[in-house]
Design an enzyme around this catalytic site. Structure first.
Site, PDB file in Angstrom:
ATOM      1  N   LYS A 151     -15.698 -38.795  21.104  1.00 19.76           N
ATOM      2  CA  LYS A 151     -14.639 -39.763  21.396  1.00 19.76           C
ATOM      3  C   LYS A 151     -13.455 -39.633  20.458  1.00 19.76           C
ATOM      4  O   LYS A 151     -12.355 -40.048  20.783  1.00 19.76           O
ATOM      5  CB  LYS A 151     -15.198 -41.185  21.279  1.00 19.76           C
ATOM      6  CG  LYS A 151     -16.242 -41.461  22.333  1.00 19.76           C
ATOM      7  CD  LYS A 151     -16.414 -42.939  22.548  1.00 19.76           C
ATOM      8  CE  LYS A 151     -17.127 -43.143  23.866  1.00 19.76           C
ATOM      9  NZ  LYS A 151     -17.239 -44.510  24.273  1.00 19.76           N
ATOM     10  N   ARG A 152     -13.710 -39.098  19.274  1.00 17.70           N
ATOM     11  CA  ARG A 152     -12.629 -39.029  18.292  1.00 17.70           C
ATOM     12  C   ARG A 152     -11.782 -37.771  18.433  1.00 17.70           C
ATOM     13  O   ARG A 152     -10.756 -37.646  17.787  1.00 17.70           O
ATOM     14  CB  ARG A 152     -13.194 -39.128  16.865  1.00 17.70           C
ATOM     15  CG  ARG A 152     -13.630 -40.541  16.495  1.00 17.70           C
ATOM     16  CD  ARG A 152     -14.480 -40.530  15.250  1.00 17.70           C
ATOM     17  NE  ARG A 152     -15.641 -39.665  15.400  1.00 17.70           N
ATOM     18  CZ  ARG A 152     -16.761 -40.011  16.058  1.00 17.70           C
ATOM     19  NH1 ARG A 152     -16.847 -41.191  16.612  1.00 17.70           N
ATOM     20  NH2 ARG A 152     -17.773 -39.180  16.142  1.00 17.70           N
TER      21      ARG A 152
END
Ligand code: GLU
Length: 448
Positions: free
Chosen positions: A224-225
């Site tokens: 997600k990052r």
């Protein structure tokens, strides 16, 4: 019949697909791709694309996350036919509002003695036999339920009365008459459980197509990052929705041609589950920027100019009268709208930054200082300013100093723009006009 070809035999009107996100974060490119493939498949077959919000996990769901899904899909242009905001015959489309429906379906299992209580929770009794799923992308996948130690009966209803994902997901696919479940490969191993439930309900299983994971360009699993993971970041980074859709489509779908640039409409026409790859897609932000540039090339100057405007304003640059002419000169040089301010700042203001390397390079050419001084004077004498008359003045200046016109090109570009490349030199001369050109060339000759 070849299972992978089966979709082609289904009557177009019956096709119903759904995107079923859990609103626990932002809309991830992986989720957007799942939505896109469901959208393309439904549109291609004249079917219905449903949006169902899987928000049973109240502790993890947020309104922001719900909104991010709607905003992301709307921005990408993936309009849903049924779902939140649009309604439909199979609502409500939020799982959190469907408790009574789940209770009814649970009751069917209880009456059929397919569930039993275990420590306050309810377990579903698996049929002890092998279950084979025919996946349209992954082929056959079998799980053998005869070995109970590997496949213990699953909890479908928790002791607090809430239902687990597998249960609500299956009930909703049946209730909403979904014909094709296209979802991430992370759900592949869940599907035999889903087939067990569907069989217990006496329902008809949808077709399944599990689409491959998305990896980073270096082969690591995308998290997600990672840059580019959130769909919500793309508009403010200066991407066009059509380009992001195009790029996401290529992450796992093979157009089977050399061509790579497609509009959403073209994707609808060309998409097929048969051409979804088995191997993971590689996420490469540089490629996405290249795709974006290809889509930018297709924009009219007017559309480009209005889309670039907020980026120019955010950089505190003025929008001049010749704004469209400026955009026309740089339009093909940028990959993102966010590249535009840096590409045009010297055309919009006089106190722009000069690239030190460029200055050093011009200084290295001993003749430049005098030549530019002469050029400033020659420019000042040009009666009827245009790119052509300015170039004629440049040629004369070079010739009378025994130099080649080419020797003046780079120093002139440096003087006018402070950088080594950019729009066509003729465009620069036209866009800046006589006064600014004279002044810039003179000032620049003085700092050399
Ligand atoms: N809510 C599930 C997810 O976001 C949906 C899975 C499915 O498409 O069936 O992973």
């Amino acid at each position: 019949m070849d299972v992978r070809g089966f979709a082609a035999y289904i009557s177009p009107m019956t096709i119903r697909t759904r995107f079923a996100p859990s609103p626990t974060g932002y809309l991830h490119v992986g989720g957007a791709r799942t939505a896109l493939f469901n959208y393309l498949f439904a549109r291609k077959h004249g079917g219905t694309f449903v949006l169902r919000v899987e928000d049973t996990d109240e502790a993890r769901n947020t309104d922001e996350a719900r909104q991010a899904i709607f905003d992301g899909l709307n921005w990408l242009g993936l309009s849903w036919d049924e779902g939140p905001q649009n309604g439909g015959d199979f609502g409500p489309y939020y799982q959190s509002e469907r408790k009574a429906i789940y209770d009814t379906w649970f009751e069917k299992l209880r009456v059929a003695d397919r569930v039993y209580e275990d420590g306050g929770a309810w377990r579903f009794r698996f049929e002890r036999k092998p279950i084979t799923m025919h996946d349209l992308v992954c082929g056959d996948v079998t799980i053998d339920y005869r070995d109970e130690s590997n496949t213990p009966d699953m909890v479908v209803k928790r002791s607090d009365g809430s239902y687990v994902f597998h249960f609500v997901n299956v009930v909703d696919d049946l209730e909403m008459q979904i014909t094709h479940v296209i979802r991430g490969e992370d759900h592949l191993m869940n599907t035999p459980k889903h087939l067990q439930l569907i069989e217990a309900f006496g329902g008809e299983a949808p077709q399944y197509a599990h689409i491959p994971l998305i990896l980073n360009a270096d082969g690591s699993k995308m998290s997600k990052r990672d840059a580019g993971a959130a769909v919500g970041d793309y508009p403010r980074q200066g991407f066009l929705a059509s380009a992001v859709v195009n790029f996401i489509a290529l992450l796992g779908w093979n157009p089977k041609t050399e061509e790579e640039i497609f509009s959403l409409e073209e994707l609808v026409n060309r998409f097929s589950l048969e051409n979804v790859n088995r191997a993971p897609g590689r996420f490469d932000l540089e490629k996405c920027k290249w795709v974006n540039q290809q889509h930018l090339l297709g924009l009219s100057v007017e559309d480009f100019a209005s889309a670039a405007k907020p980026f120019i304003e955010a950089a505190d640059l003025p929008i001049p009268e010749n704004y469209h002419a400026i955009i026309a000169a740089v339009k093909e040089k940028v990959r993102l709208f966010s590249d535009v301010p840096a590409a045009v700042d010297f055309l919009l203001k006089d106190d722009f930054a000069c690239d030190e390397e460029v200055i050093t390079k011009v200084r290295g050419n001993v003749a430049s200082k005098n030549l530019l001084g002469n050029l400033a004077s020659a420019f000042a004498e040009v009666p009827d300013w245009s790119a052509d008359s300015a170039k004629a003045a440049l040629n004369e200046t070079a010739q009378s100093a025994g130099a080649k016109p080419g020797q003046l090109m780079f120093p002139l570009r440096a003087a006018l723009s402070g950088r080594g490349h950019g729009p066509d030199l003729g465009d620069l001369l036209n866009l800046l006009g006589k006064e600014r050109c004279v002044e810039r060339v003179r000032n620049f000759s003085q700092i050399l």
